[in-house]
Scaffold this motif. Structure first.
Motif, short mmCIF file in Angstrom:
data_model
loop_
_atom_site.label_atom_id
_atom_site.label_comp_id
_atom_site.label_asym_id
_atom_site.label_seq_id
_atom_site.Cartn_x
_atom_site.Cartn_y
_atom_site.Cartn_z
N HIS A 14 0.85 -1.19 0.00
CA HIS A 14 0.00 0.00 0.00
C HIS A 14 0.89 1.24 0.00
O HIS A 14 1.88 1.30 0.73
N ILE A 15 0.53 2.22 -0.80
CA ILE A 15 1.20 3.52 -0.78
C ILE A 15 0.13 4.54 -0.45
O ILE A 15 -0.71 4.88 -1.29
N GLY A 16 0.16 5.01 0.80
CA GLY A 16 -0.93 5.86 1.25
C GLY A 16 -2.23 5.08 1.21
O GLY A 16 -2.32 3.95 1.71
N GLN A 17 -3.22 5.65 0.56
CA GLN A 17 -4.53 4.99 0.48
C GLN A 17 -4.62 4.01 -0.69
O GLN A 17 -5.63 3.33 -0.86
N TYR A 18 -3.54 3.93 -1.48
CA TYR A 18 -3.60 3.13 -2.70
C TYR A 18 -3.01 1.73 -2.47
O TYR A 18 -1.91 1.59 -1.92
N HIS A 19 -3.73 0.74 -2.91
CA HIS A 19 -3.31 -0.66 -2.81
C HIS A 19 -2.69 -1.01 -4.16
O HIS A 19 -3.40 -1.23 -5.15
N ILE A 20 -1.35 -1.10 -4.23
CA ILE A 20 -0.66 -1.22 -5.51
C ILE A 20 -0.36 -2.67 -5.88
O ILE A 20 -0.64 -3.11 -6.98
N LEU A 21 0.24 -3.41 -4.96
CA LEU A 21 0.52 -4.82 -5.21
C LEU A 21 -0.52 -5.68 -4.51
O LEU A 21 -0.82 -5.48 -3.34
N HIS A 22 -1.03 -6.67 -5.24
CA HIS A 22 -2.15 -7.47 -4.75
C HIS A 22 -1.76 -8.95 -4.67
O HIS A 22 -2.31 -9.79 -5.37
N GLY A 23 -0.78 -9.27 -3.85
CA GLY A 23 -0.41 -10.67 -3.68
C GLY A 23 0.58 -11.15 -4.73
O GLY A 23 0.34 -12.16 -5.42
N VAL A 24 1.69 -10.47 -4.85
CA VAL A 24 2.71 -10.83 -5.86
C VAL A 24 3.46 -12.08 -5.43
O VAL A 24 4.01 -12.15 -4.33
N ARG A 212 -0.41 -7.79 -9.94
CA ARG A 212 -0.23 -9.23 -9.77
C ARG A 212 0.67 -9.77 -10.87
O ARG A 212 0.71 -9.22 -11.97
N VAL A 213 1.35 -10.88 -10.60
CA VAL A 213 2.07 -11.61 -11.64
C VAL A 213 1.07 -12.54 -12.31
O VAL A 213 0.51 -13.43 -11.67
N VAL A 214 0.85 -12.33 -13.62
CA VAL A 214 -0.18 -13.09 -14.33
C VAL A 214 0.41 -14.11 -15.29
O VAL A 214 -0.32 -14.91 -15.90
N HIS A 215 1.75 -14.09 -15.44
CA HIS A 215 2.39 -15.07 -16.32
C HIS A 215 3.82 -15.26 -15.88
O HIS A 215 4.52 -14.29 -15.56
N ARG A 216 4.28 -16.51 -15.89
CA ARG A 216 5.68 -16.84 -15.64
C ARG A 216 6.11 -17.88 -16.66
O ARG A 216 5.32 -18.76 -17.02
N GLY A 217 7.34 -17.79 -17.10
CA GLY A 217 7.81 -18.79 -18.05
C GLY A 217 9.15 -18.43 -18.64
O GLY A 217 9.86 -17.54 -18.15
N ALA A 218 9.52 -19.13 -19.70
CA ALA A 218 10.75 -18.85 -20.40
C ALA A 218 10.57 -17.63 -21.31
O ALA A 218 9.55 -17.51 -21.98
N MET A 219 11.56 -16.75 -21.33
CA MET A 219 11.47 -15.58 -22.19
C MET A 219 11.37 -15.97 -23.65
O MET A 219 10.62 -15.37 -24.42
#
Length: 241
Positions: A14-24, A212-219
């Motif tokens: 959270h940065i101030g009132q803003y929720h930026i990262l949601h379970g990375v 959120r991280v929505v994809h992981r894999g080989a570049m």
């Protein structure tokens, strides 16, 4: 020992009132280069700053080389072996190139062998050694910012958009420098918007969207899948080469 040097699990910021990262959730393999991609505002910079303790995670854990660093202050995280090159480069414009590097060395001494290696990566730094950093070009300032991060051996490099605003020829010079860094076994987490650079450099990729991280894999797999690029990033890498 785990093959992952860095692990983020369920990280919220959270940065101030803003929720930026949601379970990375993010794992950075040891000795490899991981690209962190995503649209503007996806949370990439916030992720790097949270790892460095510049913004505190409000939930979740960050583990570096088996050590929980979630609540550590930034200086302790840096001392643990993590270097951070922010998007704004954070060099000292009124100081010379030499003075910038001396300040980045924890004991104030420059190893001549390592300095020679850095000059091999970035010859302009040797050429402008005694000049104020503020007179350097944008590309040269970026080289100095990276040199500050590697003036001593670091276990992990976090680098935010190193090619932003640079001319194509300078970008390719930067790509070559990162290839050399990779060859030394460095572990690198690199935020990048230049998809050609991402394709040339990345071993692994994580794509973020809406905190959120929505994809992981080989570049390489992402680089060859135009439909997946369109889905994840809203455009094709082929259009940016």
């Amino acid at each position: 020992m785990s093959d992952n040097l860095l692990n983020l699990q369920g990280v919220h910021t959270h940065i101030g009132q803003y929720h930026i990262l949601h379970g990375v959730d993010l794992a950075i393999p040891r000795g490899q280069l991981t690209m962190l991609l995503g649209r503007n505002g996806a949370g990439k910079t916030t992720t790097l700053r949270t790892i460095m303790g510049l913004w505190q995670a409000s939930q979740g854990s960050i583990t570096f080389d088996g050590r929980d660093i979630t609540r550590l202050p930034t200086p302790e995280i840096a001392q643990a072996g993590i270097a951070y090159v922010p998007e704004n480069m954070a060099i000292f414009a009124d100081l010379t190139v030499r003075e910038n590097l001396v300040l980045a060395a924890r004991n104030g001494d420059l190893d001549p062998h390592r300095l020679k290696w850095i000059f091999g990566l970035f010859p302009a730094l040797e050429k402008f050694w005694s000049l104020a950093a503020g007179v350097l070009s944008g590309g040269q300032k970026q080289m100095l910012a990276i040199a500050r991060a590697i003036v001593e051996p670091r276990d992990l490099l976090l680098i935010d958009e190193p090619t932003k605003g640079l001319a194509p020829a300078i970008i390719m010079n930067m790509v070559q420098a990162f290839k050399e860094l990779k060859s030394t076994g460095a572990t690198i987490l690199l935020v990048e918007q230049n998809f050609l650079a991402a394709k040339l450099l990345g071993d692994h990729v994580a794509v973020m969207d809406d905190g959120r991280v929505v994809h992981r894999g080989a570049m390489a797999e992402l680089a060859e899948d135009a439909a997946l690029q369109q889905k994840l990033l809203g455009l094709s890498m082929d259009a940016h080469q």
